[in-house]
Design an enzyme around this catalytic site. Structure first.
Site, short mmCIF file in Angstrom:
data_model
loop_
_atom_site.label_atom_id
_atom_site.label_comp_id
_atom_site.label_asym_id
_atom_site.label_seq_id
_atom_site.Cartn_x
_atom_site.Cartn_y
_atom_site.Cartn_z
N ASP A 188 0.81 -1.22 0.00
CA ASP A 188 0.00 0.00 0.00
C ASP A 188 0.84 1.27 0.00
O ASP A 188 0.30 2.37 0.01
CB ASP A 188 -0.97 0.01 1.19
N GLU A 273 11.16 -3.40 13.25
CA GLU A 273 12.33 -3.13 12.41
C GLU A 273 13.62 -3.32 13.20
O GLU A 273 14.59 -3.90 12.69
CB GLU A 273 12.25 -1.71 11.84
#
Length: 327
Positions: A188, A273
């Site tokens: 997206d 992350e």
């Protein structure tokens, strides 16, 4: 004598008049007839035909020359392995179509699409087959306890963990490449083509800004004298690597040299992350890209969830959209 002279002049005048009249009549008759210009046109047509043939030959020669040069040029580029987790929803095909058509403009790109599913779906299989891209199609379902429930905010649980880790497993176990760059690109987001050329020569971990993320216009590494010294973020800047998934790329060789590095599905909010990067790199080893992290070349966009109120109202009446039509 004078009379004979007048008769001669009259005769000459009459003859001149008759000849002129006949000439005029002939000229008028010729105006209505087509001119046979074949003999004049033939040389011109032959010249045009010859020039067209020469142009076609030169165009073919240029195309063949370009086709010969391009593979040699592209074959020397490091491959970018783009990992995209995806899941079934109304906008899935639209998202993947938009993303695939961006990737078509990037040379030496290998797209790894991982479905959050018990099996590969026909929609994704067919889209990839028609995409014109080099791709690998994988699937792994997210554990039920880790799935977001209806109404849960997106940040409540880390998403795409199993899918990204499945791509890492494929790269290490089934993939043939030993050199290249790995980039985690959600379906997206919006990507400038330039970002792929920025990351292509990553040695360890390259980084850059991401726009429209974390409740800010952008988040970015702060660079001083060519080194990342801190991060411009709005939430918990003390995290080891306070970056968005779209804000870094990793050397494939580095991932292969660290076979245990992966994403931690139990990582706290905002630490997904960091769970991968902590075992791969230190802050001073980060490679700032995008003009020392001064340019935004990727945006954390999200497609609005479609409202199906009218569809829901028509379905009970048997007037809803045909389910056989793939959206």
């Amino acid at each position: 004598m004078a009379t004979r002279m007048r008769l001669k002049l009259k005769t000459v005048f009459v003859l001149y008049f008759m000849v002129s009249l006949l000439g005029l009549i002939y000229a008028l008759m010729q105006l209505g007839q087509r001119c046979d210009c074949t003999e004049h046109d033939m040389p011109k047509e032959r010249t045009i035909s010859r020039l067209r043939g020469e142009l076609h030959r030169l165009q073919e020669q240029a195309r063949k020359s370009e086709a010969t040069r391009r593979p040699q040029k592209e074959s020397s580029l490091p491959t970018i392995f783009v990992v995209t987790p995806t899941y079934a929803r109304l906008v899935q095909k639209a998202e993947l179509t938009r993303l695939s058509q961006t990737f078509l403009h990037v040379p030496r790109l290998h797209w790894i699409v991982v479905e959050d599913s018990q099996r590969k779906t026909p929609l994704v299989e067919q889209l990839l087959a028609k995409s014109g891209l080099t791709y690998t199609h994988l699937h792994v379902a997210t554990a039920k306890e880790r799935k977001l429930q209806e109404g849960d905010p997106n940040w409540l649980k880390p998403r795409g963990v199993e899918q990204r880790n499945e791509a890492l497993r494929w790269l290490r176990e089934d993939g043939k490449a030993r050199e290249g760059v790995v980039y985690f690109a959600d379906d997206d987001n919006t990507y400038s083509l330039q970002i792929f050329e920025e990351m292509r020569n990553t040695q360890r971990v390259s980084v850059w800004p991401v726009g429209l993320v974390g409740g800010m216009k952008y988040e970015k590494p702060v660079v001083e004298r060519g080194k990342v010294v801190r991060f411009h973020v709005g939430w918990r800047p003390s995290r080891p690597f306070p970056m968005d998934m779209a804000g870094f790329a990793v050397s494939l060789k580095l991932l292969l040299d660290n076979p245990d590095s992966c994403f931690d599905g139990n990582a706290a909010m905002g630490f997904l992350e960091s769970s991968l990067l902590q075992g791969l790199v230190t802050m001073d080893q980060l490679e700032p890209k995008a003009d020392n992290c001064s340019k935004v070349l990727v945006w954390h966009t999200r497609t609005e969830k479609p409202k199906m109120k009218r569809e829901d109202a028509l379905q009970p009446q048997g007037l809803g959209s045909d389910p056989a039509v793939e959206v």
